[in-house]
Design a protein around this motif. Sequence first.
Motif, PDB file in Angstrom:
ATOM      1  N   PRO A   1       0.837  -1.205   0.000  1.00  0.00           N
ATOM      2  CA  PRO A   1       0.000   0.000   0.000  1.00  0.00           C
ATOM      3  C   PRO A   1       0.873   1.257   0.000  1.00  0.00           C
ATOM      4  CG  PRO A   1       0.037  -0.988   2.169  1.00  0.00           C
ATOM      5  CD  PRO A   1       0.784  -1.922   1.252  1.00  0.00           C
ATOM      6  N   PRO A   2       0.327   2.364  -0.482  1.00  0.00           N
ATOM      7  CA  PRO A   2       1.097   3.608  -0.493  1.00  0.00           C
ATOM      8  C   PRO A   2       1.385   4.099   0.925  1.00  0.00           C
ATOM      9  CG  PRO A   2      -1.161   4.007  -1.165  1.00  0.00           C
ATOM     10  CD  PRO A   2      -1.002   2.525  -1.023  1.00  0.00           C
ATOM     11  N   VAL A   3       2.466   4.826   1.063  1.00  0.00           N
ATOM     12  CA  VAL A   3       2.886   5.330   2.368  1.00  0.00           C
ATOM     13  C   VAL A   3       1.796   6.186   3.006  1.00  0.00           C
ATOM     14  CG1 VAL A   3       4.571   6.819   3.528  1.00  0.00           C
ATOM     15  CG2 VAL A   3       5.334   5.202   1.784  1.00  0.00           C
ATOM     16  N   ALA A   4       1.092   6.973   2.216  1.00  0.00           N
ATOM     17  CA  ALA A   4       0.045   7.852   2.763  1.00  0.00           C
ATOM     18  C   ALA A   4      -1.019   7.068   3.524  1.00  0.00           C
ATOM     19  CB  ALA A   4      -0.605   8.657   1.649  1.00  0.00           C
ATOM     20  N   SER A   5      -1.219   5.805   3.171  1.00  0.00           N
ATOM     21  CA  SER A   5      -2.249   5.011   3.851  1.00  0.00           C
ATOM     22  C   SER A   5      -1.840   4.619   5.262  1.00  0.00           C
ATOM     23  CB  SER A   5      -2.577   3.757   3.034  1.00  0.00           C
ATOM     24  OG  SER A   5      -1.505   2.844   3.069  1.00  0.00           O
ATOM     25  N   MET A   6      -0.610   4.927   5.666  1.00  0.00           N
ATOM     26  CA  MET A   6      -0.138   4.586   7.011  1.00  0.00           C
ATOM     27  C   MET A   6      -0.526   5.616   8.065  1.00  0.00           C
ATOM     28  SD  MET A   6       3.707   3.281   6.039  1.00  0.00           S
ATOM     29  CE  MET A   6       4.244   3.603   7.695  1.00  0.00           C
ATOM     30  N   VAL A   7      -0.981   6.772   7.647  1.00  0.00           N
ATOM     31  CA  VAL A   7      -1.243   7.854   8.600  1.00  0.00           C
ATOM     32  C   VAL A   7      -2.590   7.687   9.289  1.00  0.00           C
ATOM     33  CG1 VAL A   7      -1.387  10.351   8.882  1.00  0.00           C
ATOM     34  CG2 VAL A   7       0.228   9.376   7.249  1.00  0.00           C
ATOM     35  N   HIS A   8      -3.577   7.140   8.622  1.00  0.00           N
ATOM     36  CA  HIS A   8      -4.889   6.807   9.197  1.00  0.00           C
ATOM     37  C   HIS A   8      -5.671   8.016   9.700  1.00  0.00           C
ATOM     38  CE1 HIS A   8      -3.342   2.869   8.651  1.00  0.00           C
ATOM     39  NE2 HIS A   8      -2.537   2.925   9.675  1.00  0.00           N
ATOM     40  N   ILE A   9      -5.631   9.077   8.957  1.00  0.00           N
ATOM     41  CA  ILE A   9      -6.381  10.275   9.348  1.00  0.00           C
ATOM     42  C   ILE A   9      -7.881  10.005   9.319  1.00  0.00           C
ATOM     43  CG2 ILE A   9      -6.971  12.638   8.687  1.00  0.00           C
ATOM     44  CD1 ILE A   9      -4.027  12.918   7.779  1.00  0.00           C
ATOM     45  N   ALA A  10      -8.373   9.415   8.245  1.00  0.00           N
ATOM     46  CA  ALA A  10      -9.815   9.155   8.138  1.00  0.00           C
ATOM     47  C   ALA A  10     -10.261   8.108   9.154  1.00  0.00           C
ATOM     48  CB  ALA A  10     -10.167   8.703   6.717  1.00  0.00           C
TER      49      ALA A  10
ATOM     50  N   THR B   1      -8.826   7.135  12.066  1.00  0.00           N
ATOM     51  CA  THR B   1      -8.741   7.618  13.440  1.00  0.00           C
ATOM     52  C   THR B   1      -9.702   8.784  13.666  1.00  0.00           C
ATOM     53  OG1 THR B   1      -6.437   6.913  13.588  1.00  0.00           O
ATOM     54  CG2 THR B   1      -7.172   8.512  15.213  1.00  0.00           C
ATOM     55  N   GLY B   2      -9.665   9.757  12.774  1.00  0.00           N
ATOM     56  CA  GLY B   2     -10.536  10.934  12.922  1.00  0.00           C
ATOM     57  C   GLY B   2     -12.008  10.586  12.855  1.00  0.00           C
ATOM     58  N   GLY B   3     -12.381   9.721  11.920  1.00  0.00           N
ATOM     59  CA  GLY B   3     -13.784   9.327  11.798  1.00  0.00           C
ATOM     60  C   GLY B   3     -14.275   8.561  13.010  1.00  0.00           C
ATOM     61  N   SER B   4     -13.431   7.684  13.516  1.00  0.00           N
ATOM     62  CA  SER B   4     -13.800   6.908  14.707  1.00  0.00           C
ATOM     63  C   SER B   4     -13.930   7.799  15.931  1.00  0.00           C
ATOM     64  CB  SER B   4     -12.752   5.825  14.976  1.00  0.00           C
ATOM     65  OG  SER B   4     -12.682   4.941  13.885  1.00  0.00           O
ATOM     66  N   LEU B   5     -13.019   8.750  16.073  1.00  0.00           N
ATOM     67  CA  LEU B   5     -13.089   9.662  17.221  1.00  0.00           C
ATOM     68  C   LEU B   5     -14.291  10.593  17.116  1.00  0.00           C
ATOM     69  CD1 LEU B   5      -9.346  10.476  17.855  1.00  0.00           C
ATOM     70  CD2 LEU B   5     -10.872   9.050  19.227  1.00  0.00           C
ATOM     71  N   LEU B   6     -14.628  11.007  15.914  1.00  0.00           N
ATOM     72  CA  LEU B   6     -15.827  11.834  15.737  1.00  0.00           C
ATOM     73  C   LEU B   6     -17.071  11.046  16.156  1.00  0.00           C
ATOM     74  CD1 LEU B   6     -17.302  14.368  14.789  1.00  0.00           C
ATOM     75  CD2 LEU B   6     -17.263  13.409  12.468  1.00  0.00           C
TER      76      LEU B   6
END
Length: 140
Positions: free
Chosen positions: A77-86, A88-93
């Motif tokens: 997978p691309p490196v950008a997929s390692m950050v998990h913004i969506a 983590t952010g979606g789950s916390l929202l």
Amino acid sequence: MEPSKRLARNLVAESKAYGYTLTIWGGGAILVAHYGTPDIVRVAAYVGGALVAMTLLAAVAFGGLLAEQHQPEGERPPVASMVHIAATGGSLLASYLVSVGGQGRLPPALVFSLVGFLGTALYNTLLVFEDSLGRVVGSR
């Protein structure tokens, strides 16, 4: 091994656990902010919700709880997929909305259970979305 390759290996190995840790810790912190320090019933409800979600996800992903685990090999997978913004952010929202929305309307143990469940279920589901999006963007 050169330092940048070792760092890359570490980041790949830690990436999913890192995002999940942020999600679960953050969800718990949101609950504590709204409900105070939990008693053992609320802790058990929170953990229980997460365990139920993981059990259901595993049953779906592997075709049953007694199936053998077969993990994909060679995925890149691309490196950008390692950050998990969506993820983590979606789950916390969702954790925040359930915590605020349930306050005074639902039993606290149910809110704790829902936040544990949603944190685990949404994080893992949104990881699939992030990975797919990263592959689409990365292939251009």
